[in-house]
Structure formats: C-alpha cells, structure tokens
Write a protein that holds these residues in place. Sequence first.
Motif, PDB file in Angstrom:
ATOM      1  N   LEU A 112     -33.985 -14.001  34.093  1.00 31.05           N
ATOM      2  CA  LEU A 112     -34.183 -13.808  32.585  1.00 31.05           C
ATOM      3  C   LEU A 112     -33.667 -12.843  32.563  1.00 31.05           C
ATOM      4  O   LEU A 112     -33.969 -12.609  30.868  1.00 31.05           O
ATOM      5  N   GLU A 113     -33.886 -11.959  32.644  1.00 26.31           N
ATOM      6  CA  GLU A 113     -32.464 -10.446  32.519  1.00 26.31           C
ATOM      7  C   GLU A 113     -31.401 -11.370  31.555  1.00 26.31           C
ATOM      8  O   GLU A 113     -30.995 -10.657  30.385  1.00 26.31           O
ATOM      9  N   MET A 114     -30.934 -12.014  32.084  1.00 27.91           N
ATOM     10  CA  MET A 114     -28.996 -12.105  31.054  1.00 27.91           C
ATOM     11  C   MET A 114     -30.511 -12.953  29.628  1.00 27.91           C
ATOM     12  O   MET A 114     -29.694 -12.553  28.884  1.00 27.91           O
ATOM     13  N   GLY A 115     -31.035 -14.164  29.583  1.00 26.25           N
ATOM     14  CA  GLY A 115     -31.955 -14.118  28.715  1.00 26.25           C
ATOM     15  C   GLY A 115     -31.914 -13.579  27.750  1.00 26.25           C
ATOM     16  O   GLY A 115     -31.765 -13.737  26.432  1.00 26.25           O
ATOM     17  N   LEU A 116     -32.569 -11.775  28.386  1.00 27.91           N
ATOM     18  CA  LEU A 116     -32.716 -10.861  27.235  1.00 27.91           C
ATOM     19  C   LEU A 116     -32.131  -9.972  27.112  1.00 27.91           C
ATOM     20  O   LEU A 116     -32.921  -9.216  26.853  1.00 27.91           O
ATOM     21  N   TRP A 147     -37.636 -22.111  28.654  1.00 26.17           N
ATOM     22  CA  TRP A 147     -37.502 -22.209  30.289  1.00 26.17           C
ATOM     23  C   TRP A 147     -37.354 -23.618  30.103  1.00 26.17           C
ATOM     24  O   TRP A 147     -36.429 -24.381  31.360  1.00 26.17           O
ATOM     25  N   THR A 148     -38.367 -23.989  29.899  1.00 25.74           N
ATOM     26  CA  THR A 148     -38.767 -25.836  29.925  1.00 25.74           C
ATOM     27  C   THR A 148     -37.932 -26.934  29.153  1.00 25.74           C
ATOM     28  O   THR A 148     -38.022 -27.692  29.465  1.00 25.74           O
ATOM     29  N   SER A 203     -28.234 -22.817  30.933  1.00 29.76           N
ATOM     30  CA  SER A 203     -28.044 -21.841  30.346  1.00 29.76           C
ATOM     31  C   SER A 203     -28.508 -21.248  28.379  1.00 29.76           C
ATOM     32  O   SER A 203     -28.150 -20.538  28.318  1.00 29.76           O
ATOM     33  N   ALA A 204     -27.384 -22.100  28.001  1.00 31.80           N
ATOM     34  CA  ALA A 204     -27.023 -22.403  26.409  1.00 31.80           C
ATOM     35  C   ALA A 204     -28.361 -22.383  25.711  1.00 31.80           C
ATOM     36  O   ALA A 204     -28.459 -21.955  24.918  1.00 31.80           O
ATOM     37  N   ARG A 205     -29.259 -23.461  26.279  1.00 29.68           N
ATOM     38  CA  ARG A 205     -30.216 -24.158  25.830  1.00 29.68           C
ATOM     39  C   ARG A 205     -30.610 -23.141  25.904  1.00 29.68           C
ATOM     40  O   ARG A 205     -32.383 -22.359  24.661  1.00 29.68           O
ATOM     41  N   PHE A 206     -31.494 -22.428  26.681  1.00 25.64           N
ATOM     42  CA  PHE A 206     -32.487 -21.278  27.187  1.00 25.64           C
ATOM     43  C   PHE A 206     -32.051 -20.269  25.854  1.00 25.64           C
ATOM     44  O   PHE A 206     -33.032 -19.932  25.733  1.00 25.64           O
ATOM     45  N   SER A 207     -30.784 -19.701  26.270  1.00 26.24           N
ATOM     46  CA  SER A 207     -30.431 -18.723  25.358  1.00 26.24           C
ATOM     47  C   SER A 207     -30.699 -18.810  23.692  1.00 26.24           C
ATOM     48  O   SER A 207     -31.051 -18.413  22.872  1.00 26.24           O
ATOM     49  N   SER A 208     -30.181 -20.302  23.530  1.00 28.12           N
ATOM     50  CA  SER A 208     -30.851 -20.542  21.361  1.00 28.12           C
ATOM     51  C   SER A 208     -32.146 -21.158  21.249  1.00 28.12           C
ATOM     52  O   SER A 208     -32.074 -20.580  19.918  1.00 28.12           O
ATOM     53  N   CYS A 209     -32.990 -21.026  22.886  1.00 30.20           N
ATOM     54  CA  CYS A 209     -33.990 -21.442  22.177  1.00 30.20           C
ATOM     55  C   CYS A 209     -34.508 -19.570  21.962  1.00 30.20           C
ATOM     56  O   CYS A 209     -35.685 -19.095  20.773  1.00 30.20           O
TER      57      CYS A 209
END
Length: 420
Positions: A69-73, A193-194, A211-217
């Motif tokens: 979560l920290e990486m995404g935000l 996440w989902t 992780s790339a798709r999580f970040s893109s979203c």
Amino acid sequence: MNFRISLLLLILALAGCSSTPTQPTQPIQPHQPILNQTDDAVTEARFSQNLNELLGQISQNQEIPLSALEMGLLDAKTIPSIRKLVLPPSGTFKKNWLAYRKRFIEPVRLKAGKAFWDQNQAFLSQVEQDSGVPAEIIVAIIGIETIYGRQTGNFRVKDVLSTLAFSYPETPNKPAREQLFKDQLKELILLCWTEAGGKLPSKNSSQGVNSARFSSCLNQNSSYAGAIGLPQFMPGSIRNFAIDGDGDGRIDLKNSPKDAIASVASFMKKHGWQAGMPISFPVQVNGIEAAKQLADGEPQLKFTVQELIDKGILTKQQGDLQSGGVEPQSKAFIIDLPYPDKDGTDQVQYFVGLNNFLTIVQYNRSYFYAQSVAEFAEALGYKNQSAVPVESLSKNVGAKAATEKSKAKKSSQKKKAKST
C-alpha cells in the motif's frame, strides 16, 4: 512512507533554527519542491501522517501487506486547486435553472448523444429490456456527465481523494466531507487491489497482485471530486454497482461504452427505478401558489398524487391516472427550480417529482441535474408518461368485455324470468 514524515520534520527543525534563508550552492531543478515555508511543511507532514494512518487501518482490516500500500501511495500529494474547486458558491451567487439547463441541453451534446446511441443501439436495447431503465435515460446521463467520454477529468484520482480526505477547505461541513472522501479513498485502494488480482482479505500476501496494474489504477484520471470514467462513478459506486458489460472480465468505465451503459442501468435499477413510470410533471399555472407552499427542498416522497390533484397542482391527465400507470396513492414531492428573469427578479419553475426523479437525484444530488437528465432524455425521444404493458391492456379489455357479457346475460335471464 514514514521517511517522508522524518524528512519534513527535519525541515521544520531547520526552519526553526535559522531566521535567514541560505542561498543554495547548486541551482534548484524545476521538479524539486521548495519547502521553505513552515506552514506548508506542517501541512505536508500532517497529510503524510494521516495517509499513513489510513493505510495502516486498511492493511490491518484487509490483511494487505502495508509495504504494498505504501508503495502505491508513496507519491500521493495534495492539489491546492482542488481545494478551491470544491468551495461552495459565494453568498452573492444566485441559482439559475435556465442557465444550467442551457449548458447541458444544447446541440453539441444532443448530436453526440444520438451518435452514441447509434453506435450502441443493440446493446442499449438489451440493457433496457433487462433492467427496465430506458435507453434515453442512460444516454442522457452519460452525455451530461462527460459528453460520452470527452470530459472525464485530468487529475490523478489518488491525489484528489487524498487532498479532500485530509486537507478539505475550511467549510461548515468540513468533518463530514473529509469523512466522505476518506471513505472513497479506502474504496479506491480496495478497488485497485482487486483489479490488480488481489484478494480481500489478502492474508498478508501480495501473491498474484500485478503491482503495475495496482499503480495504474490508483493513478488514473478523475474529476476534481474523484469521479471516474464515462458515467463519473465514485470508487464506492464502482465497487457496488458497476458491471462488466462487454464480458471481457474487467470493468473499464473509461474505455468501454458497454461497461458504462450497463453500470448506469445497474445503479439506477438498484436505486429504485420503476420501469414504465414517469419522472416528473409540470405544475399547473393555477397550482403554483399551492406548490410554493409545499416546496421545502427536501428530496423525499411525502405527498400522494391524489393530494396534489385535490390542491390543483396536478390534473388527472398529468397524473397518468387515466392510463392506469400512476396510482392515486403514489408518492410525490415538489421540485423547485429557481432562476432570475431578464430584470433580475427571482422566479421559480415548479414540477411534481415522482419516484424516478428521486432515483436520478441519487445519481447526483441536484434538482437541476435530475430535471436536465429528464429533459435531455425527452429530447432523445423519451416519453415522460406511463407505459402500460400491452398484455395488461389486453387483460383489462378482456375483463371489461367479460363483465359486460356477464351483465348482458344476467339481464337476459331476468327478462326471461319476468316473461314467464
């Protein structure tokens, strides 16, 4: 994420120790933030702390690895312009229904609406049949929201929601608004996440998560309020009401018209849209004063159609009582749409809103918006009246014929008995 707070606290300490700024020995690159104002640093530190706390809660409740979560935000930031955009109008601002209507019920949008309908006609018909929500209403909503994808917003959604969750402007409703956007930020994180392949709860594992798709979203564009895609759904609405209309295994409200169409219909149906029922009726001229007394601005069904007919606000024909659609005990409320006339005098246009009007209000809490959707749909061919099914009419005609036949038979029997 914690190192962000440490860095900002260090800057605060240095700012407190020196009263004169030092000239940097190297030129500052344009992309480097200049944190030389204590207030800015304090705000940023508080923002990071609040965001960290939220991520910790989500990690604990959903068993998602905190590091993911920290990486995404990690690069989430406040956007000062967002804070200005959500401020309420000034005290001198006058609501103007006619100006609002003109902005949305106009040739460019209507032409685009007809083109969108032509391109998706078969699917719209299918969705209308399955959901009961008219194609014209679906097309009108997407047209008013984004002109069919032309105006979906250009802010990163994680920045918008983070700004409004932790740095909402000073307004009387600030606590409630911050909580609303904090909830939407949670919904966004869980949605992404989902979408990236994660499970909920995740059992403290990132296995299978892209992780790339999580970040893109998280980084996708949104409006200044955090609404996404052609129909401008908030993250919570995407999780609860959006549908994979094109059957590709994922919901893409930005690039898939079928997903957008199916999702709008799903939202309207789940919020109580009544198939075949009208949306609103204009108030009779001689009923305006009575309507004025009942208009309180509350979107709640509180009067019966019969009560409004008795007060002269509606006629039986407007109430659709003759066609058998709207029953006398159907609930309604008064819609007031204010505007200044050419002399600047305050005027109001009144309508009677039925259940379906209230359903549109659930999509966007504005009478102006809901009436614009209704009139946009009418411009596309929507009939704002009851649609009594053919089979019902046949049954009624058959029942009436049977009754008449029975009466005739009894009358004949009576006459025969009398003659004998």
